[in-house]
Enzyme design. Structure first.
Site, PDB file in Angstrom:
ATOM      1  CG  HIS A  31      -0.307  -0.033   2.537  1.00  0.00           C
ATOM      2  ND1 HIS A  31       0.198   1.095   3.147  1.00  0.00           N
ATOM      3  CD2 HIS A  31      -0.085  -1.061   3.396  1.00  0.00           C
ATOM      4  CE1 HIS A  31       0.699   0.772   4.333  1.00  0.00           C
ATOM      5  NE2 HIS A  31       0.548  -0.538   4.506  1.00  0.00           N
ATOM      6  CB  CYS A  62       1.665  -3.626   5.367  1.00  0.00           C
ATOM      7  SG  CYS A  62       0.040  -4.271   5.785  1.00  0.00           S
TER       8      CYS A  62
END
Length: 171
Positions: free
Chosen positions: A131, A147
């Site tokens: 992301h 992440c």
């Protein structure tokens, strides 16, 4: 005039040294590099390098700087992109909420407090995603709960190149 000439004469070598240092500095933005470690269309994340490679084929890949999991949060293995989202809302995973109970249960997409940035691609096998970020200074570090963080411009570039089902190899 003589003092002006001395000043300019003293500045020119400094400019040359600074320019040489900038040219010699390691790349800090996406670039096309030689890469023959995976099939075309694959995303390879090298956590220790803090780099993501999108393999284009013909021995080339686009290399992006990324932020990855901090100590104890890094993972490796094979995953697939399971979803693609622009300006997604974010709900902190249980572990993040435990460590930061002051976080709200939901941060709307587009909010400057939303850590997902401009886009996110969810990964199979867990609560992880590739992301964007609202903290660009974190790119290049060991910073996340697992992440993969990218500059917003880079996640938008990668987002346009890949589809749901793309293989992601995390090393």
């Amino acid at each position: 005039m003589r003092n002006y000439v001395r000043l300019v004469t003293g500045i020119v070598p400094v400019i040359g040294v600074v320019a040489a240092a900038v040219v010699a500095a390691p790349a800090q933005a996406r670039e096309v590099v030689n890469f023959r470690e995976a099939a075309a269309g694959t995303i390879v994340i090298k956590s220790n390098e803090r780099r993501l490679y999108y393999v284009m084929g013909d021995g080339r890949a686009i290399r992006y700087p990324v932020g990855v999991g901090r100590n104890g949060k890094r993972w490796s293995g094979k995953a697939y992109i399971t979803g693609k989202y622009r300006r997604p809302a974010w709900s902190p995973p249980r572990e993040v909420k435990r460590d930061k109970p002051q976080l709200p249960d939901l941060i709307p997409g587009g909010s400057p407090r939303n850590p997902m940035g401009e886009a996110a691609m969810t990964l199979s096998g867990g609560e992880y995603a590739i992301h964007g970020t609202n903290v660009p200074g974190s790119i290049g570090g060991f910073v996340s709960y697992g992440c993969i963080r990218m500059y917003n411009a880079d996640i938008l570039d990668l987002f346009a190149r890949v589809s749901v089902g793309t293989t992601v190899l995390v090393q």
